[in-house]
Enzyme design. Structure first.
Site, PDB file in Angstrom:
ATOM      1  N   GLY A 116      -1.036  -6.717   1.913  1.00  0.00           N
ATOM      2  CA  GLY A 116      -1.363  -7.434   0.679  1.00  0.00           C
ATOM      3  C   GLY A 116      -1.652  -8.900   0.928  1.00  0.00           C
ATOM      4  O   GLY A 116      -1.199  -9.772   0.202  1.00  0.00           O
ATOM      5  N   ALA A 117      -2.465  -9.162   1.961  1.00  0.00           N
ATOM      6  CA  ALA A 117      -2.628 -10.533   2.457  1.00  0.00           C
ATOM      7  C   ALA A 117      -3.732 -11.330   1.768  1.00  0.00           C
ATOM      8  O   ALA A 117      -3.884 -12.515   2.041  1.00  0.00           O
ATOM      9  CB  ALA A 117      -2.885 -10.509   3.959  1.00  0.00           C
ATOM     10  N   ASN A 118      -4.498 -10.701   0.883  1.00  0.00           N
ATOM     11  CA  ASN A 118      -5.648 -11.406   0.325  1.00  0.00           C
ATOM     12  C   ASN A 118      -5.337 -12.223  -0.928  1.00  0.00           C
ATOM     13  O   ASN A 118      -6.190 -12.974  -1.404  1.00  0.00           O
ATOM     14  CB  ASN A 118      -6.782 -10.417   0.012  1.00  0.00           C
ATOM     15  CG  ASN A 118      -6.388  -9.394  -1.035  1.00  0.00           C
ATOM     16  OD1 ASN A 118      -5.626  -8.487  -0.739  1.00  0.00           O
ATOM     17  ND2 ASN A 118      -6.905  -9.526  -2.239  1.00  0.00           N
ATOM     18  N   GLY A 120       1.058 -13.003  -0.103  1.00  0.00           N
ATOM     19  CA  GLY A 120       0.470 -12.636   1.182  1.00  0.00           C
ATOM     20  C   GLY A 120      -0.550 -13.658   1.653  1.00  0.00           C
ATOM     21  O   GLY A 120      -0.597 -14.008   2.843  1.00  0.00           O
ATOM     22  N   TYR A 157      10.018   0.315 -11.219  1.00  0.00           N
ATOM     23  CA  TYR A 157       9.770  -0.863 -10.380  1.00  0.00           C
ATOM     24  C   TYR A 157      11.082  -1.344  -9.754  1.00  0.00           C
ATOM     25  O   TYR A 157      11.152  -1.600  -8.548  1.00  0.00           O
ATOM     26  CB  TYR A 157       9.147  -1.978 -11.227  1.00  0.00           C
ATOM     27  CG  TYR A 157       8.903  -3.263 -10.458  1.00  0.00           C
ATOM     28  CD1 TYR A 157       8.031  -3.286  -9.372  1.00  0.00           C
ATOM     29  CD2 TYR A 157       9.530  -4.450 -10.825  1.00  0.00           C
ATOM     30  CE1 TYR A 157       7.803  -4.463  -8.662  1.00  0.00           C
ATOM     31  CE2 TYR A 157       9.304  -5.632 -10.128  1.00  0.00           C
ATOM     32  CZ  TYR A 157       8.434  -5.628  -9.046  1.00  0.00           C
ATOM     33  OH  TYR A 157       8.219  -6.791  -8.341  1.00  0.00           O
TER      34      TYR A 157
END
Length: 300
Positions: free
Chosen positions: A19-21, A25, A173
């Site tokens: 989830g780096a974009n 992240g 969640y």
């Protein structure tokens, strides 16, 4: 309490971030690239990933960026992705299990599992176990699993893990975020038992402004939720500050396996060591969750 300038140079170290974009992240990637690390940016949407990569390249950081597509909603994709990482890279220093989804309407993964349990917990467990041999080749390598403050309210629904009998998106969640802590602690115990040089740590961002909140509002078309976020906005900190706990867990030389880093005031502030969810301290429960999760991953 940890400050930004306490983090040492990361030259020569390889970090893999899911989830780096965007959000935490992206900020974690930016911070590490600035300090000379090689960052493997993993993104579900390659176009969005490429856009984030181009933004980061404008800073002319000394670190290197590698971009990969990774769909955490498909356990088979996780396995294929892991093989490609093993084939391309000789080593891996830090794995940051950062990606996550929050409180969508009832949705299923490619394997027919409740999406939050599948993405937030199972996919990251699968990814970790696949890449663990690479990590264990390096001294002081780490797995950092990102959880949330809702871990303290979470409960594992042993008789209805997938929400088939009753689905509450927030309870699901919280369950997935408690599962993150249980996995991180159980992994650390297993690593210690075999005298591994790899350790497992945890982190939570407190209230951080990321795309999780607007995505949740949009997915559920909930004006009440949107209003609640607007009223709470003064309590939220930036994504940059929200990323500091996971950066600390990943890079501080003083950080130890089993520790969790979170904001000083639990929802905001510079990071410090914080308590793990009490329900995650029961080893019998952790072992039970591990065995169930391992079977679900193997059956994928």
């Amino acid at each position: 309490m940890v400050r930004f300038n306490e983090i040492k140079n990361q030259n020569g170290r390889v970090f893999l971030i899911t989830g780096a974009n965007s959000g935490l992240g992206y900020e974690t990637s930016k911070f590490l690239l600035e300090r000379g690390a090689t960052v493997i940016m993993c993104c579900r949407d390659l176009l969005k990933g490429e856009k984030a990569k181009q933004e980061l390249l404008k800073f002319n950081f000394s670190g290197n960026i590698e971009l990969f597509e990774l769909d955490l909603s498909d356990l088979n994709n996780v396995k294929r992705f892991s093989e490609s990482i093993k084939n391309k890279f000789n080593c891996l220093d830090i794995l940051i299990n950062n990606a996550g989804i929050m409180a969508p309407p009832k949705t299923f993964s490619k394997q027919g599992l409740e999406i939050q349990f599948a993405v937030n917990h199972l996919a990251h467990m699968s990814l970790t176990l696949e890449l663990l041999p690479m990590l264990e080749e390096k001294n002081n390598s780490r797995v950092v699993t990102v959880t949330s403050g809702v871990q303290y309210f979470g409960k594992i629904q042993w008789e209805d893990l997938q929400g088939n009998l009753k689905y509450d998106r927030w309870a699901a969640y919280a369950q997935s975020k408690l599962a993150n802590v249980m996995f991180g602690l159980e992994l650390n115990l297993k690593l210690k038992e075999r005298n591994s040089q790899t350790s497992s740590l945890l982190a939570h961002p407190g209230f951080a402004r990321t795309n999780l909140q607007p995505k949740s509002v949009e997915a559920n078309q909930s004006w009440q939720e949107g209003l609640a976020y607007k009223l709470m906005d003064p309590m939220f900190q930036s994504a940059k500050m929200g990323a500091m706990p996971q950066i600390s867990a990943a890079t501080l030389s003083s950080a130890q396996g089993g520790e969790q880093y979170g904001p000083r005031f639990n929802f905001r502030g510079f990071p410090k060591i914080c308590r793990n969810a009490p329900k995650a301290l029961n080893q019998a429960s952790r072992k039970k969750l591990w065995e169930i999760s391992e079977k679900l991953i193997k059956d994928a």
